[in-house]
Scaffold this active site. Sequence first.
Site, mmCIF file in Angstrom:
data_model
loop_
_atom_site.group_PDB
_atom_site.id
_atom_site.type_symbol
_atom_site.label_atom_id
_atom_site.label_comp_id
_atom_site.label_asym_id
_atom_site.label_seq_id
_atom_site.Cartn_x
_atom_site.Cartn_y
_atom_site.Cartn_z
ATOM 1 N N HIS A 138 -0.243 -20.372 -10.150
ATOM 2 C CA HIS A 138 0.440 -19.581 -9.109
ATOM 3 C C HIS A 138 -0.513 -18.534 -8.535
ATOM 4 O O HIS A 138 -0.613 -18.354 -7.321
ATOM 5 C CB HIS A 138 1.687 -18.921 -9.721
ATOM 6 C CG HIS A 138 2.461 -18.037 -8.790
ATOM 7 N ND1 HIS A 138 3.728 -18.340 -8.344
ATOM 8 C CD2 HIS A 138 2.143 -16.847 -8.228
ATOM 9 C CE1 HIS A 138 4.143 -17.376 -7.537
ATOM 10 N NE2 HIS A 138 3.205 -16.454 -7.451
ATOM 11 N N GLU A 139 -1.240 -17.839 -9.437
ATOM 12 C CA GLU A 139 -2.149 -16.778 -8.976
ATOM 13 C C GLU A 139 -3.355 -17.365 -8.253
ATOM 14 O O GLU A 139 -3.799 -16.822 -7.237
ATOM 15 C CB GLU A 139 -2.609 -15.909 -10.150
ATOM 16 C CG GLU A 139 -1.515 -15.253 -10.977
ATOM 17 C CD GLU A 139 -0.478 -14.507 -10.143
ATOM 18 O OE1 GLU A 139 0.662 -14.367 -10.617
ATOM 19 O OE2 GLU A 139 -0.797 -14.082 -9.011
HETATM 20 O O1 LIG Z 1 3.815 -13.042 -7.246
HETATM 21 C C1 LIG Z 1 3.171 -13.127 -8.313
HETATM 22 O O2 LIG Z 1 2.036 -13.633 -8.355
HETATM 23 C C2 LIG Z 1 3.830 -12.677 -9.597
HETATM 24 C C3 LIG Z 1 4.830 -13.703 -10.106
HETATM 25 C C4 LIG Z 1 4.112 -14.606 -11.088
HETATM 26 C C5 LIG Z 1 4.865 -15.818 -11.536
HETATM 27 C C6 LIG Z 1 6.215 -15.784 -11.937
HETATM 28 C C7 LIG Z 1 6.839 -16.952 -12.390
HETATM 29 C C8 LIG Z 1 6.125 -18.152 -12.439
HETATM 30 C C9 LIG Z 1 4.787 -18.171 -12.036
HETATM 31 C C10 LIG Z 1 4.166 -17.013 -11.603
HETATM 32 C C11 LIG Z 1 5.930 -12.950 -10.794
HETATM 33 O O3 LIG Z 1 5.721 -12.259 -11.778
HETATM 34 S S1 LIG Z 1 7.496 -13.107 -10.118
HETATM 35 C C12 LIG Z 1 8.290 -11.803 -10.834
HETATM 36 C C13 LIG Z 1 9.241 -12.064 -11.929
HETATM 37 O O4 LIG Z 1 10.056 -11.266 -11.953
HETATM 38 C C14 LIG Z 1 9.313 -13.147 -12.939
HETATM 39 C C15 LIG Z 1 9.653 -14.435 -12.579
HETATM 40 C C16 LIG Z 1 9.763 -15.417 -13.551
HETATM 41 C C17 LIG Z 1 9.509 -15.102 -14.877
HETATM 42 C C18 LIG Z 1 9.160 -13.801 -15.220
HETATM 43 C C19 LIG Z 1 9.067 -12.823 -14.256
HETATM 44 ZN ZN LIG Z 2 3.140 -14.824 -6.160
#
Ligand SMILES: O=C(O)C[C@@H](Cc1ccccc1)C(=O)SCC(=O)c1ccccc1
Ligand SMILES: [Zn+2]
Length: 157
Positions: free
Chosen positions: A142-143
Amino acid sequence: METLTIAQLGNPILREHATPLSAAQYQEFAPFFNALQLKMLENNGVGIAAPQVSESIRAFIVASRPNPRYPDAPMMEPTLMLNPEITWASESMEKDWEGCLSIPGIRALVNRHSHIEVRYDTLEGKEVKTQMEGFIARIFQHELDHLNGLVFLDRAE
Ligand SMILES: O=C(O)C[C@@H](Cc1ccccc1)C(=O)SCC(=O)c1ccccc1
Ligand SMILES: [Zn+2]
């Protein structure tokens, strides 16, 4: 540096291919990386990429932790990854839910490689090669997408 704001979908910065850092720059960016990690924690993120705060450089933080959605996610110290790359990815894919700090309130099912081998540099300039699976592999992918101008909706099933 002024306080960081998270760019929202629609901001062209999220669509740029981010620029690699030279090792000489790593220490220079140390204060920024601290602010980046704070921003992620403030927003309860499990990751954050520099372009999300309008800094189009190839750096992100991965910080998996158990959460309601992924109760068996490993507890991981927030880890800064510089010039990260995937060096191998499994054929096998897994679909699961993702969110994004740049696209609040939206969740989608995203297909990701189940296992990946990655390399990245630490702030001290040491190269790390390791393998990831499960939720951590998901966050890394994702990152890394953020560094290549992609968001999870581009891959949503
Ligand atoms: O926008 C980003 O990169 C951060 C993103 C990362 C991510 C979350 C879930 C799966 C893959 C990558 C987040 O942290 S979203 C924020 C969130 O609240 C969250 C979502 C799912 C699980 C845990 C936290
Ligand atoms: Zn993201």
